[in-house]
Design a protein around this motif. Sequence first.
Motif, PDB file in Angstrom:
ATOM      1  N   GLU A 105      56.338   2.975  14.539  1.00  0.00           N
ATOM      2  CA  GLU A 105      57.286   3.917  15.142  1.00  0.00           C
ATOM      3  C   GLU A 105      57.412   5.205  14.341  1.00  0.00           C
ATOM      4  N   ILE A 106      56.835   5.279  13.158  1.00  0.00           N
ATOM      5  CA  ILE A 106      56.946   6.472  12.310  1.00  0.00           C
ATOM      6  C   ILE A 106      56.225   7.642  12.960  1.00  0.00           C
ATOM      7  N   THR A 107      56.892   8.797  12.998  1.00  0.00           N
ATOM      8  CA  THR A 107      56.317   9.984  13.630  1.00  0.00           C
ATOM      9  C   THR A 107      56.313  11.224  12.742  1.00  0.00           C
ATOM     10  N   ALA A 108      57.141  11.249  11.692  1.00  0.00           N
ATOM     11  CA  ALA A 108      57.247  12.467  10.885  1.00  0.00           C
ATOM     12  C   ALA A 108      57.771  12.140   9.485  1.00  0.00           C
ATOM     13  N   ALA A 109      57.568  13.089   8.574  1.00  0.00           N
ATOM     14  CA  ALA A 109      58.084  12.948   7.212  1.00  0.00           C
ATOM     15  C   ALA A 109      58.521  14.310   6.699  1.00  0.00           C
ATOM     16  N   GLU A 110      59.580  14.299   5.905  1.00  0.00           N
ATOM     17  CA  GLU A 110      60.097  15.539   5.313  1.00  0.00           C
ATOM     18  C   GLU A 110      59.657  15.639   3.856  1.00  0.00           C
ATOM     19  N   TYR A 111      59.216  16.846   3.469  1.00  0.00           N
ATOM     20  CA  TYR A 111      58.762  17.082   2.100  1.00  0.00           C
ATOM     21  C   TYR A 111      59.462  18.299   1.506  1.00  0.00           C
ATOM     22  N   ARG A 112      59.633  18.265   0.192  1.00  0.00           N
ATOM     23  CA  ARG A 112      60.044  19.456  -0.564  1.00  0.00           C
ATOM     24  C   ARG A 112      58.825  19.922  -1.355  1.00  0.00           C
ATOM     25  N   MET A 113      58.468  21.184  -1.179  1.00  0.00           N
ATOM     26  CA  MET A 113      57.270  21.726  -1.821  1.00  0.00           C
ATOM     27  C   MET A 113      57.673  22.873  -2.732  1.00  0.00           C
ATOM     28  N   VAL A 114      57.331  22.764  -4.014  1.00  0.00           N
ATOM     29  CA  VAL A 114      57.689  23.771  -5.012  1.00  0.00           C
ATOM     30  C   VAL A 114      56.411  24.436  -5.524  1.00  0.00           C
ATOM     31  N   PHE A 115      56.343  25.758  -5.400  1.00  0.00           N
ATOM     32  CA  PHE A 115      55.185  26.526  -5.846  1.00  0.00           C
ATOM     33  C   PHE A 115      55.599  27.415  -7.030  1.00  0.00           C
ATOM     34  N   ALA A 157      59.283  21.452  11.456  1.00  0.00           N
ATOM     35  CA  ALA A 157      60.355  22.332  10.981  1.00  0.00           C
ATOM     36  C   ALA A 157      60.001  22.820   9.587  1.00  0.00           C
ATOM     37  N   TRP A 158      60.563  23.970   9.236  1.00  0.00           N
ATOM     38  CA  TRP A 158      60.370  24.489   7.883  1.00  0.00           C
ATOM     39  C   TRP A 158      61.580  25.346   7.501  1.00  0.00           C
ATOM     40  N   GLU A 159      61.796  25.443   6.203  1.00  0.00           N
ATOM     41  CA  GLU A 159      62.940  26.209   5.684  1.00  0.00           C
ATOM     42  C   GLU A 159      62.617  26.680   4.271  1.00  0.00           C
ATOM     43  N   VAL A 160      62.950  27.920   3.969  1.00  0.00           N
ATOM     44  CA  VAL A 160      62.791  28.457   2.610  1.00  0.00           C
ATOM     45  C   VAL A 160      64.058  28.145   1.827  1.00  0.00           C
ATOM     46  N   LEU A 161      63.939  27.324   0.798  1.00  0.00           N
ATOM     47  CA  LEU A 161      65.100  26.971  -0.024  1.00  0.00           C
ATOM     48  C   LEU A 161      65.285  27.948  -1.182  1.00  0.00           C
ATOM     49  N   ILE A 162      64.176  28.360  -1.782  1.00  0.00           N
ATOM     50  CA  ILE A 162      64.206  29.311  -2.902  1.00  0.00           C
ATOM     51  C   ILE A 162      63.040  30.265  -2.734  1.00  0.00           C
ATOM     52  N   ALA A 163      63.283  31.558  -2.979  1.00  0.00           N
ATOM     53  CA  ALA A 163      62.209  32.551  -3.006  1.00  0.00           C
ATOM     54  C   ALA A 163      62.589  33.585  -4.054  1.00  0.00           C
ATOM     55  N   GLU A 164      62.022  33.454  -5.230  1.00  0.00           N
ATOM     56  CA  GLU A 164      62.345  34.349  -6.331  1.00  0.00           C
ATOM     57  C   GLU A 164      61.110  34.545  -7.190  1.00  0.00           C
ATOM     58  N   GLU A 165      61.203  35.440  -8.151  1.00  0.00           N
ATOM     59  CA  GLU A 165      60.054  35.718  -9.000  1.00  0.00           C
ATOM     60  C   GLU A 165      59.635  34.455  -9.761  1.00  0.00           C
ATOM     61  N   GLY A 166      58.393  34.081  -9.594  1.00  0.00           N
ATOM     62  CA  GLY A 166      57.863  32.936 -10.320  1.00  0.00           C
ATOM     63  C   GLY A 166      57.972  31.606  -9.601  1.00  0.00           C
ATOM     64  N   GLU A 202      51.002  26.335  -9.982  1.00  0.00           N
ATOM     65  CA  GLU A 202      51.329  24.908  -9.927  1.00  0.00           C
ATOM     66  C   GLU A 202      52.008  24.577  -8.603  1.00  0.00           C
ATOM     67  N   LYS A 203      51.742  23.369  -8.094  1.00  0.00           N
ATOM     68  CA  LYS A 203      52.384  22.894  -6.868  1.00  0.00           C
ATOM     69  C   LYS A 203      52.988  21.517  -7.134  1.00  0.00           C
ATOM     70  N   GLU A 204      54.225  21.313  -6.660  1.00  0.00           N
ATOM     71  CA  GLU A 204      54.855  20.000  -6.729  1.00  0.00           C
ATOM     72  C   GLU A 204      55.291  19.615  -5.316  1.00  0.00           C
ATOM     73  N   MET A 205      54.961  18.396  -4.913  1.00  0.00           N
ATOM     74  CA  MET A 205      55.305  17.930  -3.571  1.00  0.00           C
ATOM     75  C   MET A 205      56.068  16.612  -3.656  1.00  0.00           C
ATOM     76  N   HIS A 206      57.155  16.537  -2.912  1.00  0.00           N
ATOM     77  CA  HIS A 206      58.047  15.376  -2.984  1.00  0.00           C
ATOM     78  C   HIS A 206      58.446  14.960  -1.575  1.00  0.00           C
ATOM     79  N   ARG A 207      58.236  13.671  -1.230  1.00  0.00           N
ATOM     80  CA  ARG A 207      58.646  13.174   0.086  1.00  0.00           C
ATOM     81  C   ARG A 207      60.120  12.760   0.029  1.00  0.00           C
ATOM     82  N   CYS A 208      60.907  13.320   0.942  1.00  0.00           N
ATOM     83  CA  CYS A 208      62.356  13.100   0.939  1.00  0.00           C
ATOM     84  C   CYS A 208      62.810  12.087   1.983  1.00  0.00           C
TER      85      CYS A 208
END
Length: 223
Positions: A105-115, A157-166, A202-208
């Motif tokens: 029944e699984i159809t989707a997953a939410e991730y947090r991606m930090v660049f 869906a997508w959302e920008v949580l942080i957008a700053e220098e670095g 660097e990239k960090e990916m986390h399934r929420c």
Amino acid sequence: MSKRRIFFSKTGMGKYISHLDLLRCFARTIQRSGLPVVYSQGFNPHQKMTFALPLPVGVTSECETVDIVFEDTVSDAEIRQKLNQNLPVDLYVLAVETPVHAAAEITAAEYRMVFTTATEVTKRQIQEFFGQTEVWTVKKTKRKGEKKINILDYVHAWEVLIAEEGEFTLRVVLDAGGERNLKPEILAKAIENYFLPLRIEEKEMHRCKIFCNNKDGTREVFA
């Protein structure tokens, strides 16, 4: 006997444990703990164990699940306690419950991606990436080997949580499961290519969360 759903997190260096090694890790942990697990029948008996949505190597998570069949002589609290006493430090059992949904029944997953970047990436630039109608890549499949896909068709869906220098951080919900699936690293690579010649260091990916769809089309957390 009864099937129990083990909810666990996979953090730190645990992100480098492959799915096959994770299966072996749980099997050995159960053996060390002395929990009354049920084995399959036949010439090669094995513990009855099923992971719902295997996590790609390099991704951490707070919502992993594995279904294991135990004898009814053990409680959920005892299963959790004994597993946590014997699991590696970066794997931790959060809860033990009776399954509600089937893995199919699984159809989707939410991730947090930090660049982490060498230069600033603005919120507007990120919006321009997701505002495109097409972002094509080649995706490996089990049946056909490879096929060309539009990545944005797999983003719910997508959302920008942080957008700053670095640094910039995104929350994305992607197709996941047997019918349609997009690994987060494919999206991350497409984002990285879009922002060239800007350098992503660097990239960090986390399934929420992991989701199922209800009959009315609404989304529900996998349980």
